[in-house]
Design a protein around this motif. Structure first.
Motif, mmCIF file in Angstrom:
data_model
loop_
_atom_site.group_PDB
_atom_site.id
_atom_site.type_symbol
_atom_site.label_atom_id
_atom_site.label_comp_id
_atom_site.label_asym_id
_atom_site.label_seq_id
_atom_site.Cartn_x
_atom_site.Cartn_y
_atom_site.Cartn_z
ATOM 1 N N GLY A 151 0.801 -1.212 0.000
ATOM 2 C CA GLY A 151 0.000 0.000 0.000
ATOM 3 C C GLY A 151 0.831 1.257 0.000
ATOM 4 N N PRO A 152 0.191 2.403 -0.190
ATOM 5 C CA PRO A 152 0.900 3.680 -0.225
ATOM 6 C C PRO A 152 1.445 4.056 1.145
ATOM 7 C CG PRO A 152 -1.465 4.032 -0.254
ATOM 8 C CD PRO A 152 -1.255 2.553 -0.401
ATOM 9 N N SER A 153 2.488 4.817 1.146
ATOM 10 C CA SER A 153 3.111 5.290 2.382
ATOM 11 C C SER A 153 2.512 6.631 2.790
ATOM 12 C CB SER A 153 4.618 5.448 2.192
ATOM 13 O OG SER A 153 5.208 6.123 3.297
ATOM 14 N N LEU A 154 2.409 6.844 4.088
ATOM 15 C CA LEU A 154 1.954 8.140 4.582
ATOM 16 C C LEU A 154 2.927 9.256 4.215
ATOM 17 C CD1 LEU A 154 0.677 7.374 8.204
ATOM 18 C CD2 LEU A 154 -0.662 7.551 6.098
ATOM 19 N N LEU A 155 4.183 8.879 3.953
ATOM 20 C CA LEU A 155 5.210 9.863 3.637
ATOM 21 C C LEU A 155 5.478 9.969 2.138
ATOM 22 C CD1 LEU A 155 7.758 9.086 6.502
ATOM 23 C CD2 LEU A 155 5.813 10.661 6.502
ATOM 24 N N ALA A 156 4.646 9.337 1.314
ATOM 25 C CA ALA A 156 4.820 9.427 -0.128
ATOM 26 C C ALA A 156 4.569 10.850 -0.603
ATOM 27 C CB ALA A 156 3.864 8.458 -0.838
ATOM 28 N N PRO A 157 5.219 11.272 -1.682
ATOM 29 C CA PRO A 157 4.991 12.620 -2.204
ATOM 30 C C PRO A 157 3.517 12.860 -2.503
ATOM 31 C CG PRO A 157 6.903 11.609 -3.259
ATOM 32 C CD PRO A 157 6.232 10.529 -2.449
ATOM 33 N N GLY A 158 3.010 13.951 -2.019
ATOM 34 C CA GLY A 158 1.614 14.309 -2.260
ATOM 35 C C GLY A 158 0.631 13.767 -1.255
ATOM 36 N N ALA A 159 1.056 12.856 -0.382
ATOM 37 C CA ALA A 159 0.122 12.254 0.571
ATOM 38 C C ALA A 159 -0.432 13.292 1.542
ATOM 39 C CB ALA A 159 0.807 11.126 1.341
ATOM 40 N N ALA A 160 0.404 14.238 1.968
ATOM 41 C CA ALA A 160 -0.042 15.238 2.931
ATOM 42 C C ALA A 160 -1.031 16.228 2.325
ATOM 43 C CB ALA A 160 1.156 15.988 3.507
ATOM 44 N N HIS A 161 -1.050 16.325 0.997
ATOM 45 C CA HIS A 161 -1.974 17.269 0.360
ATOM 46 C C HIS A 161 -3.414 16.899 0.642
ATOM 47 C CE1 HIS A 161 -3.668 20.061 -2.519
ATOM 48 N NE2 HIS A 161 -4.285 19.060 -3.131
ATOM 49 N N ASP A 162 -3.712 15.610 0.586
ATOM 50 C CA ASP A 162 -5.057 15.139 0.891
ATOM 51 C C ASP A 162 -4.994 13.691 1.369
ATOM 52 O OD1 ASP A 162 -7.690 14.608 1.160
ATOM 53 O OD2 ASP A 162 -8.284 15.164 -0.868
ATOM 54 N N PRO A 163 -4.697 13.471 2.646
ATOM 55 C CA PRO A 163 -4.534 12.101 3.135
ATOM 56 C C PRO A 163 -5.800 11.271 3.095
ATOM 57 C CG PRO A 163 -4.549 13.654 4.966
ATOM 58 C CD PRO A 163 -4.499 14.463 3.711
ATOM 59 N N TYR A 164 -6.972 11.906 3.050
ATOM 60 C CA TYR A 164 -8.212 11.133 3.079
ATOM 61 C C TYR A 164 -8.369 10.247 1.845
ATOM 62 C CZ TYR A 164 -9.458 13.919 7.105
ATOM 63 O OH TYR A 164 -9.452 14.504 8.341
ATOM 64 N N ARG A 165 -7.858 10.676 0.731
ATOM 65 C CA ARG A 165 -7.893 9.829 -0.457
ATOM 66 C C ARG A 165 -6.977 8.622 -0.272
ATOM 67 N NH1 ARG A 165 -6.752 13.870 -5.311
ATOM 68 N NH2 ARG A 165 -5.033 14.417 -3.939
ATOM 69 N N LEU A 166 -5.820 8.857 0.340
ATOM 70 C CA LEU A 166 -4.903 7.761 0.627
ATOM 71 C C LEU A 166 -5.522 6.789 1.627
ATOM 72 C CD1 LEU A 166 -1.129 8.032 1.331
ATOM 73 C CD2 LEU A 166 -2.597 6.992 3.036
ATOM 74 N N TYR A 167 -6.202 7.321 2.646
ATOM 75 C CA TYR A 167 -6.828 6.468 3.654
ATOM 76 C C TYR A 167 -7.829 5.509 3.031
ATOM 77 C CZ TYR A 167 -5.105 9.888 7.106
ATOM 78 O OH TYR A 167 -4.338 10.707 7.878
ATOM 79 N N ARG A 168 -8.559 5.983 2.041
ATOM 80 C CA ARG A 168 -9.566 5.120 1.429
ATOM 81 C C ARG A 168 -8.907 3.942 0.712
ATOM 82 N NH1 ARG A 168 -14.369 7.567 -2.187
ATOM 83 N NH2 ARG A 168 -14.666 8.649 -0.197
ATOM 84 N N VAL A 169 -7.807 4.214 0.033
ATOM 85 C CA VAL A 169 -7.071 3.139 -0.628
ATOM 86 C C VAL A 169 -6.584 2.119 0.401
ATOM 87 C CG1 VAL A 169 -5.024 2.593 -1.999
ATOM 88 C CG2 VAL A 169 -6.389 4.615 -2.561
ATOM 89 N N LEU A 170 -6.056 2.598 1.522
ATOM 90 C CA LEU A 170 -5.568 1.698 2.560
ATOM 91 C C LEU A 170 -6.710 0.857 3.138
ATOM 92 C CD1 LEU A 170 -3.089 4.057 4.454
ATOM 93 C CD2 LEU A 170 -2.488 2.026 3.121
#
Length: 341
Positions: free
Chosen positions: A34-53
């Motif tokens: 899965g994606p990393s919390l520290l991946a480039p762009g993750a801090a811009h909108d973490p909620y999209r990343l959270y859904r993938v996780l």
């Protein structure tokens, strides 16, 4: 604040060489990719990343962060409350005390004694309520006559600072010289900013709050769910724990994604929407109700909103302005531009 949609989340290559070592006889869950919390762009909108996780990688090892990620509501709440999870070393929690959650720093004062639970109402002392109310009204009146104001810099920052740390903050009236949780005013500032952003984004809700101020309590709880000021906290397992996607080994560092848990569709209907009237509203992950900071944060939100609406009946966004949260560990809007008159 506007809802988020998942798109364009980078997925890093798994780095198995960086996995934590486990002793003989211990089983480690195979991490997802899965994606990393520290991946480039993750801090811009973490909620999209959270859904993938949540949907694809309910348990994964984040090599960049150096911790396992838990994103589903059931797993996160287990990690926050189950004794098989302890506070992360050096997280500031007192030895033997509860681990920090959101607004709660983890003071022993946050744990009510058994003989006090029956009479604990999680209400603030009257003198504290009056002081917060006075502070809120002074701040609101100072900006009421302006053409434009930034509520973050001119209200959300100063209200928690003005509230400060008081004796006898504990709702159970145990004497406290200085409540450590209340010194973390930046977290309450961020939570208050998100709360005001969500409320001001809904004119119908604002109208309802003017008629029934008690609705602010539900709006505050909903804001902590949808836009928590602390997005994740760290824990360490003290035993093997079965979670969605596998088994965490003992001694494993774990990142509990509070921001992801609050928007889990398995727990909340239409989780991206801000809805104080939702039937599935539950307790927040900001900390125990007996925590002075949790109590004070709610008081500041309720009294602060009341003061703003009283001083500025036509309070609204500046033309063209839209609130936006920023930050990864702590998250909230840094600017709230309004027209007071």
């Amino acid at each position: 604040m506007p809802a988020d949609e998942p798109e364009g989340i980078p997925v890093p290559t798994p780095v198995r060489a960086l996995l934590p070592a486990v002793g003989p006889g211990r089983r480690a869950a195979r991490p997802g990719t899965g994606p990393s919390l520290l991946a480039p762009g993750a801090a811009h909108d973490p909620y999209r990343l959270y859904r993938v996780l949540r949907e694809e990688y309910p348990l994964s090892y984040d090599a960049l962060l150096g911790a396992w990620l838990l994103s589903r509501y059931a797993d996160v709440t287990t990690a926050l409350t189950d004794p098989r999870f302890a506070g992360f070393p050096h997280d500031g929690a007192p030895r033997g005390g509860p681990a920090p959650r959101g607004l709660c720093h983890g003071s022993m004062l946050c744990q009510p004694r058994p003989q006090d639970i029956a009479r604990a109402a999680a209400t603030a002392p009257r003198h504290l309520t009056e002081r917060v109310e006075r502070t809120a009204y002074v701040l609101a009146r100072r900006i009421a006559g302006r053409q434009q104001a930034d509520l973050v810099k001119e209200f959300c920052h100063w209200l928690p600072v003005g509230a400060g740390a008081y004796p006898e903050l504990d709702p159970l009236r145990r004497t406290v010289a200085t409540a450590p949780c209340t010194r973390q005013t930046g977290l309450r500032e961020t939570a208050l900013a998100s709360f005001l952003a969500n409320v001001l984004d809904d004119p119908d809700l604002l109208a309802a709050l003017r008629v029934e101020p008690a609705l602010a309590h539900r709006a505050w709880t909903e804001s902590l769910r949808r836009d928590p000021p602390v997005q994740f906290v760290l824990r360490r397992t003290v035993a093997e724990v079965q979670v969605s996607g596998g088994t965490l080994p003992a001694g494993a560092p774990v990142a509990c994604l509070i921001g992801a848990a609050g928007r889990d569709p398995e727990r909340y209907a239409s989780p991206d929407l801000f809805d104080p009237f939702r039937r599935d509203q539950g307790t927040s992950t900001a900390g125990p109700e007996s925590c002075p900071a949790v109590l004070l944060g709610r008081l500041e939100a309720e009294q602060g909103l009341g003061a703003l609406l009283d001083a500025m009946p036509r309070l609204r966004w500046t033309d063209g302005f839209r609130p936006a949260g920023t930050g990864l560990i702590t998250r909230g809007p840094r600017t709230l531009l309004v027209r007071p008159g």
